[in-house]
Design a protein around this motif. Structure first.
Motif, PDB file in Angstrom:
ATOM      1  N   GLY A 106      -8.741  -5.011 -10.325  1.00 26.31           N
ATOM      2  CA  GLY A 106      -7.779  -4.880  -9.235  1.00 26.31           C
ATOM      3  C   GLY A 106      -7.858  -3.572  -8.482  1.00 26.31           C
ATOM      4  N   GLU A 158       0.843  -1.192   0.000  1.00 28.21           N
ATOM      5  CA  GLU A 158       0.000   0.000   0.000  1.00 28.21           C
ATOM      6  C   GLU A 158       0.881   1.246   0.000  1.00 28.21           C
ATOM      7  N   SER A 172      -9.609  -1.689  -4.817  1.00 26.81           N
ATOM      8  CA  SER A 172     -10.463  -1.663  -3.625  1.00 26.81           C
ATOM      9  C   SER A 172     -11.300  -0.401  -3.735  1.00 26.81           C
ATOM     10  N   VAL A 230      -4.427  -2.775  -6.888  1.00 28.07           N
ATOM     11  CA  VAL A 230      -3.664  -4.005  -6.659  1.00 28.07           C
ATOM     12  C   VAL A 230      -2.533  -4.099  -7.677  1.00 28.07           C
ATOM     13  N   GLN A 265      -7.563   1.800  -3.345  1.00 29.50           N
ATOM     14  CA  GLN A 265      -6.307   1.061  -3.481  1.00 29.50           C
ATOM     15  C   GLN A 265      -6.281   0.365  -4.835  1.00 29.50           C
TER      16      GLN A 265
END
Length: 341
Positions: A208, A91, A210, A136, A134
């Motif tokens: 991918g 992250e 969030s 990925v 987020q």
């Protein structure tokens, strides 16, 4: 010759001292922040005034340099956290900050809903899209989307919830292209990406990311909550109390300076937060007389117990009040006698 050596050494020392300010260590440092009055931040249209104040409390959190690290080592109520305790696997700091701002946004919506429903006023929502919090690594969205982007169309379709967005995408197969319309850096953009299987769950496909809902709340009278760059969900309880107080004729502050902390969900349950010790210090310095702390249903390791311990340690005169729900906080304030003027 000696003069040259002296000047060279002096420049080296200055360079090292200045470099220490800007070279980040793999740690975060948290310290007491501020206790901020909520009435200037929250405005209910034609809302009632109050004699005292509700205050939110904050913790200052930042990446450590050598000086802030050493300072935190010797100062009480400053904490040092390893980088991987703050940032999850892969992250970025931008993603972490975006998550904190989105948690604050969700906290505001819950607080508004709880306060208005308590006041007997209807609440409605308008779904505006989804926020990326987020990306990925190794998935199709990497390099094309970033934390903070707001997607509001998929293949030209708008949706009434993130669940419907996810359901639409899940019906497709790996390799299928989807076109996303989104706002990033205040500009509307369109990209096309192909779906891929998730490595940890090959039965699922996606790009991918969030995500979290981007929705606005519709209430009458209107309410504005200005939080600027304050992140995280911990002001939820205090937001709800300030909003409710402006909606009703009875002044719950009774003339007192009232601080506190705690998350709030849409049903009014109060949840624990981090940094309760630093928030007690901040509230005490600001002159708070009452402090609401999450009780966590009487847990022996609750925020309330830590708050009580810290208040005793700094010899604060604040009354520390345990609460599990918004309703409990309101009832406590309703029973509170008016402050002597």
């Amino acid at each position: 010759m000696r003069r040259k050596i002296y000047i060279g050494t002096l420049f080296l020392v200055v360079f090292i001292l200045i470099g220490g300010l800007y070279y980040p260590l793999p740690f975060y440092v948290s310290k007491p922040g501020m206790a901020k009055e909520l009435e200037p931040i929250i405005t209910v249209e034609d809302g009632y005034k109050e004699e005292g104040n509700f205050m939110l409390t904050t913790v200052r959190m930042g990446r450590a340099n050598i000086y802030s690290y050493l300072e935190a080592k010797i100062r009480k109520y400053e904490e040092i956290y390893p980088l991987d305790l703050i940032l999850s696997n892969k992250e970025t700091e931008d993603e972490y900050n975006a998550q904190q701002l989105q948690m604050m946004a969700g906290s505001k919506l819950n607080a508004i809903e709880v306060a208005y429903r308590k006041a007997g006023i209807p609440v409605h929502y308008k779904f505006k899209g989804i926020y990326v919090i987020q990306v990925v690594p190794g998935m199709p969205a990497e390099g094309k989307l970033q934390a903070g982007d707001r997607i509001f169309k998929v293949d030209g379709h708008t949706f009434s919830s993130s669940e419907k967005f996810i359901k639409y995408v899940s019906k497709k197969q790996a390799g299928d292209p989807i076109t996303l319309t989104y706002v990033g850096n205040k500009k509307t953009k369109t990209i096309t990406v192909s779906l891929e299987q998730f490595k940890e769950n090959p039965k699922k496909v996606g790009i991918g990311i969030s995500l979290v809902d981007d929705k606005s709340i519709i209430v009458d009278p209107t309410v504005k909550v200005k939080t600027d760059e304050i992140g995280g969900p911990s002001a939820g309880l205090m937001f709800s109390l300030e909003i409710y107080n402006q909606l009703t004729s009875e002044d719950l502050t009774k003339g007192y300076q009232i601080a506190g902390t705690g998350t709030i969900d849409e049903k009014g349950a109060v949840g624990p937060i981090g940094g309760i010790e630093q928030k007690i210090v901040a509230a005490d310095k600001a002159g708070a007389e009452i402090f609401f702390a999450p009780n966590e249903n009487g847990s022996k390791t609750s925020n309330y117990r830590d708050a009580l311990k810290t208040a005793r340690d700094i010899k604060s005169k604040m009354k520390i009040v345990p609460v599990d729900t918004f309703e409990e906080a309101v009832k406590y304030l309703e029973r509170l006698p008016e402050k002597d003027k």
